[in-house]
Write a protein that holds these residues in place. Structure first.
Motif, PDB file in Angstrom:
ATOM      1  N   GLN A 345      -3.480  31.768  47.029  1.00 25.58           N
ATOM      2  CA  GLN A 345      -2.533  30.655  46.880  1.00 25.58           C
ATOM      3  C   GLN A 345      -2.283  30.329  45.407  1.00 25.58           C
ATOM      4  O   GLN A 345      -1.152  30.127  44.982  1.00 25.58           O
ATOM      5  CB  GLN A 345      -3.061  29.418  47.604  1.00 25.58           C
ATOM      6  CG  GLN A 345      -2.045  28.303  47.734  1.00 25.58           C
ATOM      7  CD  GLN A 345      -2.544  27.131  48.549  1.00 25.58           C
ATOM      8  OE1 GLN A 345      -2.420  25.978  48.141  1.00 25.58           O
ATOM      9  NE2 GLN A 345      -3.125  27.398  49.716  1.00 25.58           N
ATOM     10  N   VAL A 346      -3.354  30.311  44.618  1.00 23.66           N
ATOM     11  CA  VAL A 346      -3.208  30.010  43.191  1.00 23.66           C
ATOM     12  C   VAL A 346      -2.391  31.093  42.493  1.00 23.66           C
ATOM     13  O   VAL A 346      -1.498  30.804  41.685  1.00 23.66           O
ATOM     14  CB  VAL A 346      -4.599  29.864  42.522  1.00 23.66           C
ATOM     15  CG1 VAL A 346      -4.445  29.730  41.003  1.00 23.66           C
ATOM     16  CG2 VAL A 346      -5.339  28.644  43.079  1.00 23.66           C
ATOM     17  N   GLU A 347      -2.675  32.352  42.802  1.00 25.22           N
ATOM     18  CA  GLU A 347      -2.056  33.465  42.088  1.00 25.22           C
ATOM     19  C   GLU A 347      -0.598  33.711  42.492  1.00 25.22           C
ATOM     20  O   GLU A 347       0.161  34.313  41.730  1.00 25.22           O
ATOM     21  CB  GLU A 347      -2.868  34.746  42.322  1.00 25.22           C
ATOM     22  CG  GLU A 347      -4.270  34.726  41.751  1.00 25.22           C
ATOM     23  CD  GLU A 347      -4.290  34.752  40.227  1.00 25.22           C
ATOM     24  OE1 GLU A 347      -3.276  35.158  39.628  1.00 25.22           O
ATOM     25  OE2 GLU A 347      -5.316  34.349  39.647  1.00 25.22           O
ATOM     26  N   VAL A 358      -4.828  21.494  43.031  1.00 26.57           N
ATOM     27  CA  VAL A 358      -4.927  20.847  44.348  1.00 26.57           C
ATOM     28  C   VAL A 358      -4.490  21.890  45.364  1.00 26.57           C
ATOM     29  O   VAL A 358      -3.311  22.253  45.433  1.00 26.57           O
ATOM     30  CB  VAL A 358      -4.049  19.582  44.434  1.00 26.57           C
ATOM     31  CG1 VAL A 358      -4.161  18.963  45.824  1.00 26.57           C
ATOM     32  CG2 VAL A 358      -4.454  18.569  43.371  1.00 26.57           C
ATOM     33  N   ILE A 359      -5.438  22.402  46.121  1.00 24.17           N
ATOM     34  CA  ILE A 359      -5.203  23.526  47.024  1.00 24.17           C
ATOM     35  C   ILE A 359      -5.349  23.059  48.465  1.00 24.17           C
ATOM     36  O   ILE A 359      -6.381  22.491  48.838  1.00 24.17           O
ATOM     37  CB  ILE A 359      -6.206  24.661  46.733  1.00 24.17           C
ATOM     38  CG1 ILE A 359      -6.095  25.112  45.274  1.00 24.17           C
ATOM     39  CG2 ILE A 359      -5.985  25.832  47.683  1.00 24.17           C
ATOM     40  CD1 ILE A 359      -7.225  26.009  44.822  1.00 24.17           C
ATOM     41  N   PHE A 360      -4.337  23.315  49.279  1.00 27.14           N
ATOM     42  CA  PHE A 360      -4.370  22.922  50.690  1.00 27.14           C
ATOM     43  C   PHE A 360      -4.632  24.162  51.536  1.00 27.14           C
ATOM     44  O   PHE A 360      -3.835  25.098  51.558  1.00 27.14           O
ATOM     45  CB  PHE A 360      -3.049  22.264  51.078  1.00 27.14           C
ATOM     46  CG  PHE A 360      -3.016  21.750  52.497  1.00 27.14           C
ATOM     47  CD1 PHE A 360      -4.113  21.084  53.054  1.00 27.14           C
ATOM     48  CD2 PHE A 360      -1.877  21.914  53.279  1.00 27.14           C
ATOM     49  CE1 PHE A 360      -4.072  20.600  54.353  1.00 27.14           C
ATOM     50  CE2 PHE A 360      -1.828  21.430  54.581  1.00 27.14           C
ATOM     51  CZ  PHE A 360      -2.926  20.779  55.128  1.00 27.14           C
ATOM     52  N   LEU A 361      -5.781  24.171  52.208  1.00 31.52           N
ATOM     53  CA  LEU A 361      -6.165  25.270  53.101  1.00 31.52           C
ATOM     54  C   LEU A 361      -6.340  24.702  54.503  1.00 31.52           C
ATOM     55  O   LEU A 361      -7.452  24.361  54.918  1.00 31.52           O
ATOM     56  CB  LEU A 361      -7.472  25.912  52.629  1.00 31.52           C
ATOM     57  CG  LEU A 361      -7.507  26.527  51.222  1.00 31.52           C
ATOM     58  CD1 LEU A 361      -8.911  27.021  50.901  1.00 31.52           C
ATOM     59  CD2 LEU A 361      -6.499  27.667  51.102  1.00 31.52           C
ATOM     60  N   PRO A 383     -10.419  21.557  36.857  1.00 31.70           N
ATOM     61  CA  PRO A 383     -10.802  20.689  37.987  1.00 31.70           C
ATOM     62  C   PRO A 383     -10.076  21.177  39.243  1.00 31.70           C
ATOM     63  O   PRO A 383      -8.891  21.524  39.179  1.00 31.70           O
ATOM     64  CB  PRO A 383     -10.310  19.302  37.569  1.00 31.70           C
ATOM     65  CG  PRO A 383     -10.019  19.396  36.106  1.00 31.70           C
ATOM     66  CD  PRO A 383      -9.685  20.817  35.820  1.00 31.70           C
ATOM     67  N   VAL A 384     -10.792  21.179  40.373  1.00 25.91           N
ATOM     68  CA  VAL A 384     -10.215  21.733  41.609  1.00 25.91           C
ATOM     69  C   VAL A 384     -10.477  20.782  42.773  1.00 25.91           C
ATOM     70  O   VAL A 384     -11.610  20.327  42.982  1.00 25.91           O
ATOM     71  CB  VAL A 384     -10.835  23.111  41.944  1.00 25.91           C
ATOM     72  CG1 VAL A 384     -10.239  23.656  43.239  1.00 25.91           C
ATOM     73  CG2 VAL A 384     -10.635  24.096  40.803  1.00 25.91           C
ATOM     74  N   PHE A 385      -9.428  20.510  43.526  1.00 26.36           N
ATOM     75  CA  PHE A 385      -9.547  19.811  44.805  1.00 26.36           C
ATOM     76  C   PHE A 385      -9.127  20.779  45.904  1.00 26.36           C
ATOM     77  O   PHE A 385      -8.043  21.382  45.818  1.00 26.36           O
ATOM     78  CB  PHE A 385      -8.638  18.575  44.859  1.00 26.36           C
ATOM     79  CG  PHE A 385      -9.023  17.484  43.899  1.00 26.36           C
ATOM     80  CD1 PHE A 385      -9.951  16.514  44.269  1.00 26.36           C
ATOM     81  CD2 PHE A 385      -8.472  17.426  42.638  1.00 26.36           C
ATOM     82  CE1 PHE A 385     -10.304  15.506  43.389  1.00 26.36           C
ATOM     83  CE2 PHE A 385      -8.816  16.417  41.750  1.00 26.36           C
ATOM     84  CZ  PHE A 385      -9.740  15.445  42.127  1.00 26.36           C
ATOM     85  N   VAL A 386      -9.970  20.941  46.910  1.00 27.67           N
ATOM     86  CA  VAL A 386      -9.615  21.759  48.068  1.00 27.67           C
ATOM     87  C   VAL A 386      -9.495  20.835  49.269  1.00 27.67           C
ATOM     88  O   VAL A 386     -10.455  20.125  49.627  1.00 27.67           O
ATOM     89  CB  VAL A 386     -10.663  22.860  48.331  1.00 27.67           C
ATOM     90  CG1 VAL A 386     -10.396  23.549  49.668  1.00 27.67           C
ATOM     91  CG2 VAL A 386     -10.641  23.885  47.206  1.00 27.67           C
TER      92      VAL A 386
END
Length: 586
Positions: A345-347, A358-361, A383-386
């Motif tokens: 998703q990031v790439e 901010v990653i939505f899985l 900083p990462v939010f999953v």
């Protein structure tokens, strides 16, 4: 690229070494950990249980002790409500063991991660009321449960909060106002008005301090509960607390106790995971035992881990330990899949340009969000939010870097959130799914992080030539243990080492063994446990496309690298040899 920084902290290391009977280099390493002065160094090297602070220094500890003393004397029922992670489970165990030792009528409840969510809620309070219990003691939670505690008080309950998390606050024109919940006693070292001298304790340590103070108040010998330091040590390492000050003493003492533990559950867990108790270290707690204890709360129920700690027979303990290990094995497979999805998703989207990810899985199990966030933070150093799909909206966890205070930044976006909590480096949150994009935008618009903030630093303790790596110095490094957050293994460096030959080892062919040589002709074996393909790819950029084959065949004139490393002693077939483990290279 990482930024390599050599620490240069001054001191009379020859004199300090002579005073404490250690090598001057060892004295310099201790100084690099911000240990200043002879008293502080003595505490670092020789601190014991006698050097722990008095728990009665904590704000409201006197109130909590008096309330519990009265409830025990009157035979009132007490319920301990913990959290579903390694800290909460061990804190619950400590309170139950301690209270039972004083003759209290006590039981416990731990929220279900998915059904109940984090911390105290109205359903937990109602369950206690239905069981005719009027006294609740929280551990590793409660400081953010202002409304829930107000509800419990309206229902006539007595509530004691023991916690170590940040106190919620609101910023007003006249300044910051902290929101202390209306409990009968709120014991939290993060309270602004708490004079306790060390603010880095985990929830289990706060619970231990309460039990110790309660034993004193009721005329019992606090040494009767010294064995619970095992659980404080496990929780401190597992909750990734700084291994400084009191935590260093707790973990060092607890690890020694664990080697002779009488706890059936812990002994069974050591056995089924193959941990050699005689060589137990903080590494085994953090990466072998801890994940198994956490697995219950992630994929099943944390009550299973509590049941393991309270097992009364070896047979029961063996069954429960096996179950938790199996759950952890399942957790590992699910985690790898979620990490792959997050990287993809990031790439493949615009996320890679964000300073705050901010990653939505939606398909990820919500219990794995924190682990995945940590892995993504390591990869991108941001900083990462999953976030995952929950029963109501989205729910997830964040993991931060040193330059970003996660809890305070979430506080600035709290209008978008249903619930949140945590501290500088980690947080949990829930929000309506339609607010995810808004949260991503606001977090990135608000941040003041610079490119320098998002460049990972490799802090090097000292340059150490290969010829100065000696067995007695390596053995003396054990004085710096236990290693962990804020007291990591020393990082040594050397420039211009020539890589002479390489071998690929391991069942999964994921370990490299080298023979390296310095400019003075000193040879030593070197191990590398990172990504072999990434290493060979970097080598190809610098020394040509055939550099991998040349290195594997031992044809490597002029293949020079700077490295950071940790020295060690390899024992094989009764023979000892010096070796180094490479951490970073350039």
């Amino acid at each position: 690229m990482k930024n390599w920084v050599l620490l240069r902290k001054g001191g009379n290391f020859t004199e300090l070494g002579r005073w404490f009977g250690i090598h001057p280099r060892t004295a310099a390493l201790i100084r690099n950990r911000d240990i200043i002065g002879e008293d502080a160094m003595d505490r670092y090297l020789n601190g014991t249980i006698a050097d722990l602070y008095d728990g009665m220094l904590m704000k409201d500890m006197d109130k909590a002790v008096e309330i519990l003393k009265e409830k025990i004397t009157e035979g009132q029922k007490i319920r301990v409500i913990g959290d579903y992670d390694i800290d909460g489970v061990n804190a619950t165990y400590i309170l139950m063991e301690g209270l039972e030792g004083l003759g209290a009528e006590v039981d416990s409840d731990i929220p279900d991660r998915i059904k109940d969510g984090y911390g105290l809620n109205k359903d937990l309070i109602d369950r206690a009321l239905d069981d005719n219990i009027d006294t609740i003691v929280t551990c590793d939670n409660g400081i953010a449960a202002k409304e829930e505690i107000a509800y419990g008080k309206d229902m006539g309950m007595t509530i004691i909060v023991t916690d170590h998390h940040e106190v919620p606050f609101e910023d007003l024109e006249e300044g910051r106002r902290y929101l202390i919940p209306p409990a009968d006693a709120v014991v939290d070292i993060k309270r602004e008005d708490c004079p306790y001298p060390f603010k880095g304790l985990c929830g289990a340590a706060v619970a231990y301090k309460l039990i110790e103070a309660l034993y004193n108040a009721m005329g019992k010998d606090p040494e009767d509960v010294d064995y619970l330091m095992e659980n404080v040590a496990i929780a401190t390492v597992g909750d990734v607390m700084d291994l400084t000050d009191e935590n260093r003493i707790f973990v060092r003492q607890g690890l020694d106790m664990l080697k002779q533990t009488k706890n059936y559950g812990l002994a069974a867990l050591f056995e089924c995971t193959g941990v050699d108790k005689n060589h137990l270290s903080s590494y085994h707690i953090g990466f072998v035992i801890g994940p198994c204890i956490n697995a219950g709360g992630r994929l099943d129920t944390a009550k299973r881990a509590l049941e393991l700690l309270r097992a009364k027979t070896k047979k029961d303990a063996d069954i429960l330990a096996g179950d938790l290990k199996a759950l952890n094995d399942s957790r590992k497979a699910l985690t790898e899949e979620a990490v792959k999805d997050a990287i993809f998703q990031v790439e493949t989207t615009g996320l890679k340009d964000d300073k705050v990810l901010v990653i939505f899985l939606p398909e990820c199990h919500e219990s794995l969000a924190g682990i995945v966030a940590g892995r993504i933070r390591e990869r991108y150093y941001k900083p990462v939010f999953v976030l995952t799909k929950a029963e109501e909206g989205a729910k997830g966890s964040g993991r931060s870097i040193d330059a970003y205070h996660m809890y305070e930044e979430l506080s600035r976006c709290k209008n978008l959130l249903t619930k949140f909590g945590g501290h500088k480096l980690a947080a949990g949150l829930s929000l309506p799914e339609e607010n995810i994009l808004k949260l991503r935008r606001e977090l990135n618009e608000n941040t003041t992080m610079t490119k320098t903030d998002m460049t990972e630093k490799v802090l090097i303790d000292m340059q150490l030539p290969l010829e100065e790596i000696q067995e007695d110095f390596i053995e003396e490094l054990s004085l710096l243990e236990p290693f962990g957050k804020a007291n990591g293994k020393p990082v040594f460096a050397e420039r211009g080492l020539e890589f002479k030959k390489a071998r690929i080892l391991g069942k999964n062919r994921n370990v490299l063994k080298f023979e390296v040589c310095d400019t003075k002709g000193t040879y030593i074996d070197a191990m590398f446990f990172g990504d072999p393909e990434e290493f060979f790819g970097y080598l190809s950029e610098k020394y040509g496309m055939n550099s991998k084959e040349r290195l594997l065949n031992g044809c490597t004139p002029g293949m020079l690298m700077d490295i950071t490393y940790y020295p060690g002693i390899n024992e094989y077939m009764g023979r000892k040899s010096l070796q180094i483990v490479i951490k970073d290279y350039r």
